[in-house]
Design a protein around this motif. Structure first.
Motif, PDB file in Angstrom:
ATOM      1  N   ARG A  65       0.880  -1.181   0.000  1.00 21.84           N
ATOM      2  CA  ARG A  65       0.000   0.000   0.000  1.00 21.84           C
ATOM      3  C   ARG A  65       0.913   1.226   0.000  1.00 21.84           C
ATOM      4  N   LEU A  66       1.401   1.562  -1.172  1.00 24.65           N
ATOM      5  CA  LEU A  66       2.394   2.629  -1.275  1.00 24.65           C
ATOM      6  C   LEU A  66       1.819   3.983  -0.885  1.00 24.65           C
ATOM      7  N   ILE A  90       2.976   6.640  -4.417  1.00 27.18           N
ATOM      8  CA  ILE A  90       1.725   6.603  -5.174  1.00 27.18           C
ATOM      9  C   ILE A  90       1.334   5.165  -5.498  1.00 27.18           C
ATOM     10  N   GLY A  91       0.059   4.852  -5.284  1.00 30.48           N
ATOM     11  CA  GLY A  91      -0.475   3.562  -5.710  1.00 30.48           C
ATOM     12  C   GLY A  91      -0.781   2.618  -4.560  1.00 30.48           C
ATOM     13  N   ASP A 159       4.588  -1.732 -12.021  1.00 31.52           N
ATOM     14  CA  ASP A 159       4.135  -0.416 -11.575  1.00 31.52           C
ATOM     15  C   ASP A 159       4.838   0.012 -10.291  1.00 31.52           C
ATOM     16  N   ILE A 160       5.084  -0.926  -9.395  1.00 31.06           N
ATOM     17  CA  ILE A 160       5.790  -0.614  -8.146  1.00 31.06           C
ATOM     18  C   ILE A 160       7.198  -0.110  -8.438  1.00 31.06           C
ATOM     19  N   GLY A 165      10.796   4.437  -8.228  1.00 26.62           N
ATOM     20  CA  GLY A 165      12.046   4.801  -8.899  1.00 26.62           C
ATOM     21  C   GLY A 165      12.179   6.302  -9.085  1.00 26.62           C
ATOM     22  N   GLN A 166      12.854   6.693 -10.127  1.00 22.33           N
ATOM     23  CA  GLN A 166      13.153   8.101 -10.365  1.00 22.33           C
ATOM     24  C   GLN A 166      11.902   8.944 -10.604  1.00 22.33           C
TER      25      GLN A 166
END
Length: 242
Positions: A65-66, A90-91, A159-160, A165-166
């Motif tokens: 659960r980002l 996000i996400g 997606d994670i 990432g950047q």
């Protein structure tokens, strides 16, 4: 119901041997995914305030659960007068991850039950018409669900990687003001174990798909009927000629 009696012969056959492989593969599947913990780090500077390369970290992990993983500063106070705790990744990928891990755990338990049946109640399994059929249907359903869950988890993992990432720099409002705050992506925890979890998911699909044939051979769909067997054994004499 026949008494429990250990018979290791089914483990030497493809039916039992592949079930052991499926049991081990399910363990690696939910262990590599469910046990993951990582973090993404960025470097923050604001020369006008005399702050250079302070590390801001957001920790994340299963069930991914980002949108609940907020940033924190390693140093005391707010770096560059920014409350970084108000920013999150996000996400929310918990649905794909939890379905994947939960299904792997159920498969793990089913494999244990099936092995007990194969080894402890061999004659009951071989003589029954319902048990092999139930085993065959479960095998087909499991093969399909491995395909669905592995594909969904592979997409979620992609997606994670993008989110942690950047690209995270573009989502931080204060990082879009280079005159005040300078942000640079530093690092993110290696997700090699998550890549392995995806591989094991598709490996499980192959194992269950291949095992479907050996389970099918135990069902009444493959075994000849009693009438056909009696014909082949000469139980009913052929009609005599005129």
């Amino acid at each position: 119901m026949s008494a429990f009696q250990i018979n290791l012969n089914p483990l030497k056959e493809p039916l039992g041997f592949i079930k052991i492989l499926e049991w081990f593969a399910s363990i690696f599947t939910f262990a590599t995914c469910g046990g993951f913990k990582g973090k993404t780090e960025i470097l923050v500077s604001c020369p006008s305030k005399g702050v250079v390369n302070k590390t801001i970290t957001a920790a994340f992990g299963y069930p991914f659960r980002l949108n609940q993983a907020s940033f924190h500063s390693h140093s005391s106070g707010n770096v560059c007068n920014v409350t970084w705790e108000n920013y999150v990744l996000i996400g929310d990928y918990s649905s794909s991850a939890q379905f994947y891990v939960t299904f792997a755990v159920f498969v793990f338990l089913y494999c244990m039950a099936a092995l007990v049946l194969y080894v402890g109640y061999t004659s009951l399994y071989r003589e029954s018409r319902k048990l092999p059929m139930i085993d065959f249907i479960v095998t087909l359903v499991a093969t399909f669900l491995w395909l669905v869950s592995s594909s969904a988890w592979a997409k979620a993992l992609t997606d994670i990687k993008l989110t942690t990432g950047q690209n995270i720099i573009k989502e931080l409002t204060h990082c879009q003001q280079p005159s005040e705050v300078l942000c640079h992506f530093d690092s993110v925890t290696s997700m090699g174990s998550l890549n392995v979890s995806v591989i094991f998911g598709f490996l499980n699909m192959i194992l269950w798909g291949g095992n479907a044939w050996f389970v099918y051979k135990e069902t009444s769909l493959h075994s000849p009927s009693n009438t056909s067997a009696s014909h082949s054994q000469g139980g009913i004499p052929p009609p005599s000629g005129i």
